[in-house]
Each structure stands twice: as C-alpha cells, then as structure tokens.
Design an enzyme around this catalytic site. Structure first.
Site, short mmCIF file in Angstrom:
data_model
loop_
_atom_site.label_atom_id
_atom_site.label_comp_id
_atom_site.label_asym_id
_atom_site.label_seq_id
_atom_site.Cartn_x
_atom_site.Cartn_y
_atom_site.Cartn_z
N ASP A 108 1.29 -1.12 0.37
CA ASP A 108 0.10 -0.31 -0.46
C ASP A 108 0.66 1.16 -0.16
OD1 ASP A 108 -2.26 1.73 0.09
OD2 ASP A 108 -1.65 2.03 2.04
N HIS A 123 -3.44 -2.20 -4.30
CA HIS A 123 -3.21 -0.71 -4.21
C HIS A 123 -3.23 -0.24 -5.72
CE1 HIS A 123 -1.78 3.88 -3.18
NE2 HIS A 123 -1.90 3.73 -4.74
N ASP A 157 -8.15 4.30 5.70
CA ASP A 157 -7.59 4.63 4.92
C ASP A 157 -6.29 6.43 5.80
OD1 ASP A 157 -4.91 5.53 3.35
OD2 ASP A 157 -6.25 5.89 1.70
O1 DOR Z 1 -3.63 9.60 0.18
C1 DOR Z 1 -2.96 8.48 0.51
N1 DOR Z 1 -2.17 8.39 1.66
N2 DOR Z 1 -2.75 6.65 -0.27
C2 DOR Z 1 -1.73 6.43 0.39
O2 DOR Z 1 -1.56 5.12 -0.68
C3 DOR Z 1 -0.69 6.22 1.16
C4 DOR Z 1 -1.62 7.13 2.18
C5 DOR Z 1 0.06 7.63 2.65
O3 DOR Z 1 0.75 6.61 3.54
O4 DOR Z 1 0.18 8.20 3.57
#
Ligand code: DOR
Length: 429
Positions: free
Chosen positions: A153, A180, A306
């Site tokens: 991810d 992802h 997320d």
């Molecule tokens: O917006 C995101 N932030 N998408 C991701 O896939 C990683 C995540 C992060 O780790 O900040």
C-alpha cells in the site's frame, strides 16, 4: 494498556445491532467476554447506553500508524486512541513505515508496540522487499507471525508477472493479498483527479484509468490463479462496476471504499489546500455516487478509513509538494451514518463483521453479541450531532478534511477485550 478490568460491566439500555438483527437488551461483560445478554441485568460498573446502538467493535482494514519511523505524524499508541474513539476495536496497520514492514523483525516490533495500544493492532506485511515491487518479501516468515494481509500500500505492484507469483504463493499459505491499484506510468506527476477541475486549477491529474487498469488486471489474475485479492480504497465508477461483475462471475475478489471517496469530490481541491490531497484522489460526483451504490448493493464489502496522518509541516507545503493522505478513524462512523442512505445494520456491517471476515478476524471481532463472545464492542449514539474539530482528535496529526463539518452519530463507549477504553467519549488511560 489492555488490562482486563476487575468485576463486571453492564452496558445498559441500548439497542443491539449485529448480524443477527436488532434487539433491545443489556449486555454484561466480565473477564474479556460477554457473560450476559438480556433485560434488567446488573454489573459492578454501568455504561449508560440509552438511545444508543450497541454494536460489535469496528475493524479498519486500512490504517497508517506511521510507526516505526514517522512518529512525528502518529504512533501506534496515538493511532490506537484515534481508533477506539472512532469505535474501532481492531486495525490493520499498513506497511509503508520507515523501515517498511517487509520482514519478521519489523512485524515483531509493530506487534510488540501494538500489544500496548488501546485497540488490537494487526500488522500487514509488504508483498515485496522495501515495497519496491521487484522481489517478493519473506511472506511465509511474516505469515508465521500471524500476518494475514499483505500489501505494498502506497504503491501498486506494477509487474503482472510478479503479482501472479505473489498470488500463487499467498494462496498456498492461506493469506490475502490486498492491492493499491495504481498504474505508475499513468499516475506519475499527477496530484489530483484528471478532469475538469484539474484543468481549471492547472494541477496535473491522475486519470481514473490509472486505478481501473490495475483492477482489471488483478481480476484477470485472480481468475487465472484462483487466489483471492482484496482491492483497497476503490474510487471510480469503472472500478466498482468491474468488481461487481467479477463477483457475480464467481471471481474471489473483495473491495473496500475509504470514507473520503463517498463524501468529497475533486472540487474540494479548488482552494489548493493540501488537506484534500489523497491517493487515489478525490473524484467527481458521478464516481462518488458509484462508490455509494457499491456500498449499498454489496459490490463493495467494507468501509475503510485509509487513516493517513501527516505532520502539519508537510501538509503546509504547496499542493504539488505535500504528501497525499487524510485522517479517517475518528470520523468514519459519523460520515457513514450521515452520508450513506443505509440502515444502521448495513453501516455497522460495512464497518465491523464484513471487514473482520476479510482480515480473518471473524472469531474475535465483529462477532454476534452473545454470551461467550469476546467483548469487543462499540456503543454509539446515532442521533448525536457534532462538529469535527481537528484539535479535539486523539490522533497526533490534524489533517482532517472535515474540519468544521457537522456530522451525525458519535461513539460513546468502546470496549476492547472487555476493557472500557472509551467511556462517555473520554479516553480511559
Ligand atoms: O493518500 C494516501 N496516503 N494514499 C496512500 O496510498 C498512502 C497514504 C499515506 O501513507 O499517506
């Protein structure tokens, strides 16, 4: 942190909502388990639940806890508090830490820190060494420590051949790969959704196809290998439609949507505020509608947060330099209740037993509220209206895109393994 409290606790006067349905009942908890469900029960400690829903604790398939290595943004402990304040009794920690969670030693470190957190912390593991997409990580070694979900991810696996091998390997071990979905060669240089708003704002975009091509490819690979794949944070109409069709055709895929993808559109980027920068990016209204439809009709199995904390510094950079990501744990329930036109049972299912089953936690989290079950519970008032205040969040970071937004539905108490870690919205150290 998680000491089993002495004596019994009664959750009094609430409406139980679980996979068996709804019923008004008290719930008594002792030594980590539910020991009584029925009318007029008593206990040494009373948690008032009048007007509240008593649900199985929530499970987040997608939490960035930032430890090891990025503790200025979050720690396993602070993220754990954010989780329980949001009603989550378990979270799956993403591997894009520093160092990444790509070997047994780092898994052990995360699990050791997680054992002291207020919620249950499950570690994911990276699919490839360093999340670089080149060489398979020691998946079996990490699986041996109990890791059930593997993902790079933050990055998608670009090579179809490597993904196929990872799927065959994972299926043999009985663990799940989560993807992802993002084709780098299409996404490179983009900072928001490619469309009308990116043109108007002059911000380079990421087309929907960057996500959809990988969803399409991995459905094909799942069909080829018979291995299950879980799709993370799906954000486009095309992705939802492909997953729906694949499932109807018997391909063993599952999918989650992040709260921001059913509550915000790309128009939010109009002020160039990096708090609205996220990956996959916020999409136009039609995609948001499709995500909502997918959650309603079962094409999507779970709501994930997320939760992606970032330091104030980094989110104060210009839009094209700031990192993508937004907080999610403490607002997920309220957003789902406020914005989705679903029954409370459907919302709780999307947050609790459905993600629990994907993570392989169905015996400990999201279980029906019955005598003998582990006491992982979330008690929430579905009517309470509140305003999201970044300063009041338990997370170490404050990059919520919902600052000042009025939402409905608030967690009142959370019990993890029988321990009341949140009582009347307050964290119990
Ligand atoms: O917006 C995101 N932030 N998408 C991701 O896939 C990683 C995540 C992060 O780790 O900040």
């Amino acid at each position: 942190m998680r000491n089993t409290p002495k004596g019994s606790i009664v959750v009094k006067g609430g409406l139980i909502v679980d996979q068996l349905g709804e019923r008004s009942s008290d719930v008594v908890v002792e030594e980590g388990h539910i020991v009584g469900v029925g009318p007029d029960l008593s206990g040494d400690q009373v948690l008032e639940a009048k007007g509240c829903v008593v649900a199985p604790g929530f499970v987040d398939l997608h939490t960035h806890l930032r430890q090891p290595g990025m503790e200025e943004a979050e720690t396993i402990e602070s993220g754990g508090w954010a989780a329980v304040r949001g009603g989550f009794s378990a979270v799956v920690a993403m591997p894009n830490t520093d160092p990444p969670i790509d070997c047994a030693a780092v898994v052990q470190e995360v699990l050791a820190l997680g054992a002291k957190a207020p919620c249950e912390v499950y570690s994911s593991g990276a699919i490839t060494v360093g999340r670089k997409g080149e060489q398979l990580a020691p998946i079996a070694e990490m699986a041996g420590l109990g890791v059930r979900l593997f993902t790079d991810d933050g990055n998608g696996i670009q090579s179809a051949g490597l993904m196929r091998r990872a799927m065959e390997y994972a299926a043999g071990l009985g663990v799940l790969l989560a993807q992802h979905c993002e084709v780098d060669s299409l996404a490179e240089g983009g900072h928001m959704h490619e469309g009308e708003w990116s043109s108007q704002l002059g911000i380079p975009g990421v087309p929907a196809e960057a996500e959809e091509l990988m969803v399409m490819r991995d459905i094909a690979l799942s069909r080829l290998t018979g291995a299950p794949v879980h799709f993370q944070h799906l954000s486009t109409r095309g992705s939802v439609a492909m997953v729906r069709a694949a499932r109807q055709g018997g391909v063993p895929v599952t999918a989650e949507a992040a709260t921001h993808h059913f509550t915000l559109t790309d128009e939010a980027c109009a002020g160039y505020d990096p708090v609205f920068k996220v990956n996959p990016p916020l999409r136009p209204a039609d995609d948001v509608a499709a995500v909502r439809e997918g959650l309603a009709d079962g094409a999507l199995d779970a709501i994930a947060t997320d939760h992606a904390p970032h330091s104030l510094d980094s989110k104060e950079r210009p839009f094209d330099e700031a990192p993508p990501g937004m907080l999610g744990l403490e607002t997920a329930l309220a957003l789902a209740l406020s914005e989705l036109n679903l029954s409370i049972q459907q919302v709780v299912g999307l947050l609790s037993w459905q993600p629990a089953a994907i993570a392989g936690l169905q015996n400990t989290h999201g279980t029906p509220i019955a005598v003998g079950a582990p006491a992982n519970l979330c008690v929430f008032d579905p009517e309470e209206i509140w305003t999201v205040e970044p300063d009041e969040l338990a997370s170490r970071a404050c990059n919520t895109p919902y600052a000042g937004r009025q939402v409905q539905g608030r967690v009142r108490h959370t019990l993890v393994g029988g321990n009341p870690v949140v009582v009347n919205q307050q964290m119990r150290q």
